[in-house]
Design an enzyme around this catalytic site. Structure first.
Site, PDB file in Angstrom:
ATOM      1  N   HIS A   1      46.613  40.048  52.662  1.00 22.14           N
ATOM      2  CA  HIS A   1      45.678  40.201  51.547  1.00 22.14           C
ATOM      3  C   HIS A   1      44.668  39.070  51.421  1.00 22.14           C
ATOM      4  O   HIS A   1      43.843  39.102  50.514  1.00 22.14           O
ATOM      5  CB  HIS A   1      46.444  40.318  50.223  1.00 22.14           C
ATOM      6  CG  HIS A   1      47.073  41.660  50.018  1.00 22.14           C
ATOM      7  ND1 HIS A   1      46.406  42.720  49.488  1.00 22.14           N
ATOM      8  CD2 HIS A   1      48.311  42.105  50.323  1.00 22.14           C
ATOM      9  CE1 HIS A   1      47.200  43.777  49.442  1.00 22.14           C
ATOM     10  NE2 HIS A   1      48.366  43.432  49.942  1.00 22.14           N
TER      11      HIS A   1
ATOM     12  N   LYS B   1      36.680  40.045  36.862  1.00 26.14           N
ATOM     13  CA  LYS B   1      37.621  39.815  37.960  1.00 26.14           C
ATOM     14  C   LYS B   1      38.193  38.420  37.760  1.00 26.14           C
ATOM     15  O   LYS B   1      37.688  37.675  36.915  1.00 26.14           O
ATOM     16  CB  LYS B   1      36.913  39.908  39.315  1.00 26.14           C
ATOM     17  CG  LYS B   1      35.605  39.090  39.387  1.00 26.14           C
ATOM     18  CD  LYS B   1      34.870  39.269  40.706  1.00 26.14           C
ATOM     19  CE  LYS B   1      34.144  40.572  40.866  1.00 26.14           C
ATOM     20  NZ  LYS B   1      34.656  41.388  41.955  1.00 26.14           N
ATOM     21  N   ARG B   2      39.240  38.041  38.522  1.00 25.79           N
ATOM     22  CA  ARG B   2      39.747  36.676  38.401  1.00 25.79           C
ATOM     23  C   ARG B   2      38.598  35.682  38.611  1.00 25.79           C
ATOM     24  O   ARG B   2      37.682  35.933  39.405  1.00 25.79           O
ATOM     25  CB  ARG B   2      40.860  36.420  39.436  1.00 25.79           C
ATOM     26  CG  ARG B   2      42.138  37.205  39.190  1.00 25.79           C
ATOM     27  CD  ARG B   2      42.741  36.896  37.818  1.00 25.79           C
ATOM     28  NE  ARG B   2      43.290  35.551  37.791  1.00 25.79           N
ATOM     29  CZ  ARG B   2      44.570  35.246  38.002  1.00 25.79           C
ATOM     30  NH1 ARG B   2      45.451  36.207  38.243  1.00 25.79           N
ATOM     31  NH2 ARG B   2      44.993  34.008  37.967  1.00 25.79           N
TER      32      ARG B   2
HETATM   33  C1  LIG Z   1      40.767  46.096  39.448  1.00 24.90           C
HETATM   34  C2  LIG Z   1      41.131  44.876  38.724  1.00 24.90           C
HETATM   35  C3  LIG Z   1      41.001  43.633  39.360  1.00 24.90           C
HETATM   36  C4  LIG Z   1      40.468  43.470  40.743  1.00 24.90           C
HETATM   37  O1  LIG Z   1      39.089  43.221  40.623  1.00 24.90           O
HETATM   38  P1  LIG Z   1      38.233  42.655  41.844  1.00 24.90           P
HETATM   39  O2  LIG Z   1      36.825  42.816  41.323  1.00 24.90           O
HETATM   40  O3  LIG Z   1      38.500  43.543  43.007  1.00 24.90           O
HETATM   41  O4  LIG Z   1      38.610  41.253  42.051  1.00 24.90           O
HETATM   42  C5  LIG Z   1      41.352  42.486  38.646  1.00 24.90           C
HETATM   43  N1  LIG Z   1      41.826  42.568  37.374  1.00 24.90           N
HETATM   44  C6  LIG Z   1      41.950  43.749  36.741  1.00 24.90           C
HETATM   45  C7  LIG Z   1      42.465  43.758  35.350  1.00 24.90           C
HETATM   46  C8  LIG Z   1      41.623  44.939  37.389  1.00 24.90           C
HETATM   47  O5  LIG Z   1      41.753  46.106  36.741  1.00 24.90           O
END
Ligand SMILES: *Cc1c(COP(=O)(O)O)cnc(C)c1O
Length: 699
Positions: free
Chosen positions: A237, A428-429
């Protein structure tokens, strides 16, 4: 819990599967924002009980830790090793049923809770040591206390490795026990179980399965190795070196002495193979060894997983390619047939049908409701791409999502936002490679343009951020503070009214995501090329009709191919251009000096404009960009700004925007997790659906 969606897709496809994990007591923290900073508070998700789990104490498993190994001769006179653990814990399974969508299949999520073996030490109690009497109990139960113990301390790292071994051992014992119960010989393990390692956290499974087969079931090495390597597959990952798991050898030896012996033997045999392939090449031996001999010796879990697995897959085409080219090139040369790709997906049940009911019913009206389990049917929407009244209806479902989110934003933050403005979203994080700071700096540039009267043709925007920073990640926390500093300045300035709003949404999580993805016009997917394995947010946004501004990274590449390059705002250096900069002494100052708007933007931050005159607050962030810029923010800034100007222009043509939005939804069916799961079934697991007929008469 991320594997939950895969289990749901498996159940919907009627493939029997069990998801294993830890039944932790505290999940990831809840995020508060205080004075612009992130504050973490514990998530007591079990308070008040949780009705969806079924404890199964009669299927408990014992797991050992620590102690030592000793040698002995078995009845046949063979030299054997056995493990005398120093302590034990019990794993109590808690089962959560995972239902398939409109089928009879139900899969099981089996989560292990750690209990102490002796919950109360009567001897200690009798001699008056009340706290001592419960000490062992407290120690063992710490095992399943928290989801991600802080790995910044030795104690925290020890706890993480303990957790990994705990749930892996319970799970493998569970699989072996099910064979015994059905009187299936253990040799048949690979025909009845396929073990998919989701990242390296369960990679200890390679050694633990060997131990269970050799020590507890008396298999010889060759046979045990064959069973193990025919059963285990590994999904990688991440390529980020700091995220690749390594365990200090001394920690590992003290916690899992028998596993260390087995890993040495796996490694010895493996390096023998490498020597044959690359005679006299010690450099390659050192590079491929499971044991990292540089500095403090450590176990490389990705190597253990790669050696023990029959397939290794990345989660997007570029990512899988980089695993072969950069991360594990010699492994890929040794075993080209092991390496493959399965592009990630998201569940259309949660992220479209549940999260976006208005758009879903409009879609169903035109293509029927089969799309919920066969997302490729959304293709039919393309027939409507020039139907202006349909496009207006499609747009109005988006507007309704935006109104709901605007209400939520107002209740949570007190900020009033206009649902007719473009909702430009990055959730996102928080991480430097995801580059929220690139977005934040661009917002400052737009702010400056408005202040300087140079904002002709700029679309009115509401720029929304959300995401948690790891508690020990200082720079990510400073980025949150930075965004909040900008928001405070922008939202209080009357010149920005009707043109620009900035929002940091606190405590971004899956539940909140259900409101955010459907309410988004522009999806920010702006990671440094080569750093994001896949991303799944990018897919959720596209399915819900958001247009993407993004780099050629992770699954963005495949999204762009599918939705059409004319319906995607591309910018930024490619992965190979980034590598080239890196190899040629990249100097961010070269870029800063060449872009007056960028220098001006940085200067404003340095003057304390977004920190009430405090010139030191954001210094670590800005100096990092000027001096190192490890994620090439400065190198991509000019092209990002150009692409944002294109976005603004596109927004002014409402009909064209709606059409692009529809085509994003119509063409993103490929990114359903059902499609990912089908690929795992066909190319890695070789399993087929097993429909469940209802045999009892429900009447
Ligand atoms: C889908 C999701 C992510 C992943 O987001 P990315 O943009 O792919 O990093 C992170 N947190 C939550 C709560 C999500 O629903």
């Amino acid at each position: 819990m991320r594997k939950h969606k895969l289990l749901k897709s498996l159940a919907s496809l009627q493939v029997p599967a069990i998801g294993y994990g830890i039944r932790y007591e505290f999940g990831i923290f809840n995020q508060l924002i205080r004075d612009g900073w992130q504050v973490e508070v514990t998530d007591k998700w079990l308070k008040g009980g949780w009705p969806w789990e079924l404890p199964q104490p009669d299927e408990a498993c014992f797991v050992g830790f620590g102690g030592h190994t000793e040698n002995y001769s078995d009845q046949k006179g063979n030299y054997q090793s056995r493990w005398i653990p120093g302590e034990q814990a019990i794993g109590i399974p808690h089962d959560v049923p995972v239902l398939g969508y409109r089928v009879n299949s139900c899969n099981r999520l089996r989560l292990w809770r750690a209990d102490a073996t002796e919950s109360f030490d009567f001897y200690a109690f009798n001699i008056g040591d009340y706290y001592g009497a419960v000490e062992e109990k407290v120690g063992s139960e710490t095992l399943s206390k928290v989801l991600y113990p802080n790995d910044g301390t030795d104690e925290g790292r020890r706890l993480r490795l303990k957790q990994q071994h705990f749930f892996v051992s319970c799970s493998l014992q569970d699989m072996l026990r099910s064979l015994k119960k059905r009187e299936i010989p253990i040799e048949e393990f690979p025909n009845h179980w396929t073990v998919q390692l989701n990242d390296t956290h369960p990679a200890i499974a390679v050694a633990e399965l060997m131990r269970l087969l050799i020590d507890e079931n008396h298999f010889g090495w060759e046979k045990a190795w064959k069973i193990t390597t025919n059963s285990v597959a590994y999904t990688n990952h991440t390529l980020l070196p700091e995220a690749l798991e390594k365990w200090d050898l001394s920690l590992f030896a003290s916690l899992l002495p028998r596993h260390l012996e087995l890993i040495y033997e796996i490694n010895r045999r493996f390096l023998q193979q490498v020597r044959l392939r690359y005679p006299g090449n010690d450099l390659i031996l050192r590079k491929l060894s499971i044991i990292d001999e540089e500095g403090n010796k450590a176990i490389r879990m990705a190597h253990l997983a790669t050696i023990g697995a029959h397939h290794i897959n990345g989660v997007a085409a570029l990512h899988s390619d980089l695993i072969k080219r950069q991360l594990l090139p010699e492994f890929a040369e040794l075993w080209p047939q092991k390496f493959t790709n399965v592009t990630n997906g998201v569940t259309p049940r949660r992220w479209v049908a549940l999260a976006n009911p208005e758009m879903s019913s409009l879609v169903t009206k035109h293509v029927g409701d089969e799309w919920i389990t066969n997302m490729e049917l959304l293709n039919k929407l393309e027939e409507l791409e020039n139907d202006s009244s349909f496009l207006e209806e499609f747009r109005s479902t988006k507007l309704s999502g935006k109104r709901k989110l605007a209400g939520y934003i107002h209740r949570q933050t007190g900020i009033l936002v206009d649902p007719s403005s473009m909702f430009d979203v990055q959730v996102k994080r928080i991480h430097q490679y995801k580059r929220q700071h690139l977005n934040a700096l661009q917002v400052i540039t737009q702010y400056l343009r408005i202040k300087n009267g140079q904002a002709q043709g700029m679309a009115p925007r509401t720029v929304i951020f959300g995401g948690k920073a790891a508690p020990g990640y200082y720079m990510a926390k400073l980025i949150i503070r930075f965004i909040n500093g900008i928001a405070e300045m922008v939202n209080a300035d009357p010149d920005m009214d009707g043109r620009l709003r900035v929002v940091f949404l606190p405590d971004y999580n899956v539940k909140l995501g259900e409101q955010v993805y459907p309410a988004t016009d522009l999806s920010e997917q702006i990671s440094t090329a080569g750093k994001e394995a896949s991303g799944t947010g990018n897919m959720k946004f596209a399915m819900n009709g958001a247009l993407t501004i993004g780099t050629l990274d992770g699954a963005n590449i495949e999204i762009r191919q599918r939705v059409g390059e004319e319906n995607f705002f591309l910018f930024g250096k490619t992965e190979s251009e980034i590598m080239e900069l890196q190899n040629n002494n990249y100097n961010p100052k070269d870029f800063i000096e060449a872009i007056p708007e960028l220098s001006e933007t940085l200067r404003l931050v340095q003057l304390g404009h977004f920190s009430n005159g405090d010139v030191d607050l954001f210094k670590p962030l800005i100096n990092n960009l000027i001096e190192n810029d490890p994620f090439f923010v400065m190198a991509d800034f000019a092209d990002y700004l150009r692409a944002q100007d294109n976005v603004s222009r596109a927004w002014t043509n409402r009909a064209a925007w709606n059409r692009m939005s529809l085509l994003n939804t119509a063409r993103s069916g490929f990114f359903s997790s059902d499609r990912s799961i089908r690929e795992y079934c066909e190319s890695i697991w070789e399993v087929k659906p097993l429909p469940v007929e209802i045999t009892c008469d429900v009447n």
